[in-house]
Design an enzyme around this catalytic site. Structure first.
Site, short mmCIF file in Angstrom:
data_model
loop_
_atom_site.label_atom_id
_atom_site.label_comp_id
_atom_site.label_asym_id
_atom_site.label_seq_id
_atom_site.Cartn_x
_atom_site.Cartn_y
_atom_site.Cartn_z
N ARG A 182 -8.12 14.76 2.79
CA ARG A 182 -7.92 15.30 4.15
C ARG A 182 -6.44 15.21 4.51
O ARG A 182 -5.66 14.55 3.83
CB ARG A 182 -8.72 14.46 5.15
CG ARG A 182 -8.28 13.00 5.15
CD ARG A 182 -8.68 12.23 6.39
NE ARG A 182 -7.98 10.96 6.45
CZ ARG A 182 -8.32 9.85 5.82
NH1 ARG A 182 -9.39 9.83 5.06
NH2 ARG A 182 -7.59 8.75 5.93
N HIS B 4 0.86 -1.18 0.00
CA HIS B 4 0.00 0.00 0.00
C HIS B 4 0.90 1.23 0.00
O HIS B 4 1.56 1.51 1.00
CB HIS B 4 -0.91 -0.03 1.23
CG HIS B 4 -1.80 1.17 1.33
ND1 HIS B 4 -2.43 1.53 2.49
CD2 HIS B 4 -2.17 2.08 0.41
CE1 HIS B 4 -3.16 2.61 2.27
NE2 HIS B 4 -3.00 2.96 1.02
C1 MV4 Z 1 -7.69 -4.34 -2.79
C2 MV4 Z 1 -6.86 -5.40 -2.37
C3 MV4 Z 1 -6.50 -6.35 -3.31
N1 MV4 Z 1 -6.95 -6.27 -4.57
N2 MV4 Z 1 -8.11 -4.29 -4.08
C4 MV4 Z 1 -8.43 -2.43 1.47
C5 MV4 Z 1 -8.77 -1.05 1.84
C6 MV4 Z 1 -9.23 -0.40 0.61
N3 MV4 Z 1 -8.88 0.97 0.63
C7 MV4 Z 1 -8.59 -1.16 -0.50
N4 MV4 Z 1 -8.18 -2.41 0.07
C8 MV4 Z 1 -7.71 -3.40 -0.68
N5 MV4 Z 1 -8.07 -3.37 -1.98
C9 MV4 Z 1 -7.75 -5.25 -4.91
N6 MV4 Z 1 -8.21 -5.19 -6.17
C10 MV4 Z 1 -6.43 -5.42 -1.05
C11 MV4 Z 1 -6.86 -4.41 -0.20
C12 MV4 Z 1 -6.38 -4.52 1.14
C13 MV4 Z 1 -5.54 -3.54 1.68
C14 MV4 Z 1 -5.17 -2.42 0.97
C15 MV4 Z 1 -4.35 -1.47 1.53
C16 MV4 Z 1 -3.87 -1.64 2.80
C17 MV4 Z 1 -4.22 -2.73 3.51
C18 MV4 Z 1 -5.05 -3.71 2.97
C19 MV4 Z 1 -5.40 -4.82 3.71
C20 MV4 Z 1 -6.20 -5.76 3.20
C21 MV4 Z 1 -6.72 -5.60 1.90
#
Ligand code: MV4
Length: 447
Positions: free
Chosen positions: A291, A208
């Site tokens: 924000r 992330h």
């Molecule tokens: C995802 C992903 C995997 N593939 N989208 C979680 C929060 C939201 N803002 C977006 N998230 C995710 N989207 C796809 N297509 C995995 C996550 C996700 C995640 C993303 C960022 C930080 C931590 C996370 C923890 C679990 C899942």
């Protein structure tokens, strides 16, 4: 410039905003609930107004009380901080309609980015890579199945009105999709009052990574580099670092340039963060936060830019204090979020701070409203301090963080300091080798 700013928040972030105001010669108004009468943000403010009982919905989320407090005290502007009303477009509009300046983006941009489907479509229109998915909300199962087939399994079901990961469901095949679609819709409805969900290809081990941006609302936009926020559990970030140890110079440049170009096109005003998932050398936009963020200090440490000061300047109609060429990103910064929680099971641990000693020295910053004798109330978010270490490189930063964690004394309540101490000893962390799932596996291990 404003003479008086009302800070519609509490805790460390209210204090952070107060500090920026003081350095700009601006007087501050603290608003507080009855539970926060002795809070540090209240003690330091020039004026204070009690806006209601402890429950946030009756105080920090009570727009009418906050606007009344601004009227009574003659404030020029309102800074919403983060959480609470910070991404409430109706509140931003009400602030402006009542004759105050909202220190943040336009209500239209807040609204646009709050709708995750619209935000993603807009990102795509602006030339930002997005995760392959359904271009809009899927209604029934047949539409979902068609979309999933096109995207390719596994797919993730996400709430259109959502964000922050609530109500997300994974489907590895058509059978799971049939099972998960109604569940995702029910959860989306319960959490956001809107049952629409959309589909995306599931990325199995992304990092992330997010970009800190500042826009003047007239087409000038700068970035302060990226942050790696992969170390999280249940969508709660635990530790963030800048720059990301995962990016090479070419991918970093591509990411930052893409984000800046998009926000220029939007005419974005104030501080904002674009969030991406990064896997196998590709980045994908997921959402944008309109924000100030908890982890903004690490971007400040590597850039030397005071993000809150810039927010205030921009809201007052001044140009950005910097051009991109003025910004030199230098060194490495790490933030540990210190929560009033058990380090073992994350149960909240409110109570009286019996002993307090904050670390210091070169390259150490503590953003906290704690003090000895303070009573941490049970009603709000458990974040009580942010320990930020800065070093010339990642190694120096980590060693400094380690010694600062060893110095930090917070007595009387449990905190996540012991967890951070374990984390900084981990070989994977030392190498910067982790994705968004790493922390959950680490926590599942016997300690
Ligand atoms: C995802 C992903 C995997 N593939 N989208 C979680 C929060 C939201 N803002 C977006 N998230 C995710 N989207 C796809 N297509 C995995 C996550 C996700 C995640 C993303 C960022 C930080 C931590 C996370 C923890 C679990 C899942």
């Amino acid at each position: 410039m404003f003479e008086k700013v009302l800070i519609a928040n509490r805790g460390e972030i209210a204090l952070r905003i107060h500090r920026a105001c003081q350095e700009m010669g601006i007087r501050t108004v603290a608003v507080h609930s009855t539970a926060d009468a002795r809070a540090m943000h209240v003690r330091l403010a020039d004026e204070t107004v009690c806006i209601g009982p402890p429950q946030a919905r009756d105080s920090y989320l009570n727009a009418a009380s906050i606007l009344s407090a601004a009227t009574i005290t003659g404030a020029d502007a309102i800074h919403p901080g983060l959480g609470f009303l910070a991404e409430n477009a109706d509140f931003a509009a009400a602030v402006e309609e009542t004759g105050f300046t909202f220190i943040g983006p336009s209500p239209e941009h807040i609204r646009l980015m709050g709708d995750k489907v619209r935000a993603k479509a807009e990102a795509q229109r602006l030339g930002i890579p997005v995760v392959p998915g359904s271009p809009e909300a899927v209604r029934g199962l047949p539409a979902a199945e068609r979309a999933a087939k096109e995207i390719g399994y596994p797919v993730l079901l996400k709430a259109s009105a959502g964000g922050g990961g609530r109500g997300m469901k994974l489907a590895r095949d058509a059978a799971e999709l049939a099972q998960m679609l109604p569940l995702a819709q029910i959860e989306a409805k319960a959490a956001f009052g809107d049952d629409s969900v959309y589909l995306e290809r599931y990325l199995d081990r992304p990092r992330h990574i997010e970009v800190q941006l500042l826009g003047d609302g007239r087409g000038e936009v700068i970035h302060l580099g990226e942050r790696d926020c992969s170390l999280q559990r249940s969508h709660q970030k635990l530790l963030e670092e800048a720059p990301s140890p995962a990016l090479d110079a070419a991918d970093r440049e591509r990411l930052l340039a893409t984000a800046v170009a998009a926000l220029k096109e939007l005419g974005y005003k104030s501080a904002g963060t674009m969030e991406f998932l990064y896997q196998d050398g590709e980045f994908y936009f997921i959402e944008m936060n309109t924000r100030l963020q908890v982890e903004h200090p690490i971007s400040e440490m590597i850039s030397g830019v005071d993000v809150v000061r810039e927010q205030i300047r921009i809201a007052a109609g001044e140009p950005l204090g910097y051009r991109q060429s003025d910004i030199v990103l230098r060194g490495h910064a790490i933030e540990c979020r210190i929560n009033a929680e058990s380090s073992e099971d994350f149960r909240p641990s409110p109570g009286r701070i019996s002993d307090y000693h904050a670390p210091g020295g070169l390259g150490v910053r503590v953003d906290s409203a704690l003090y000895q004798g303070y009573q941490v109330p049970p009603f709000y978010d458990s974040l009580v301090a942010k320990l930020i270490a800065y070093g010339a490189d990642r190694e120096e930063c980590v060693m400094r963080l380690r010694r600062a964690l060893a110095e930090y004394v917070v007595g009387g309540i449990e905190t996540t300091i012991p967890l951070h101490q374990r984390l900084v000893e981990e070989p994977d962390f030392r190498r910067g080798d982790y994705d968004i799932h790493w922390l959950e596996r680490f926590l599942a291990r016997p300690s």
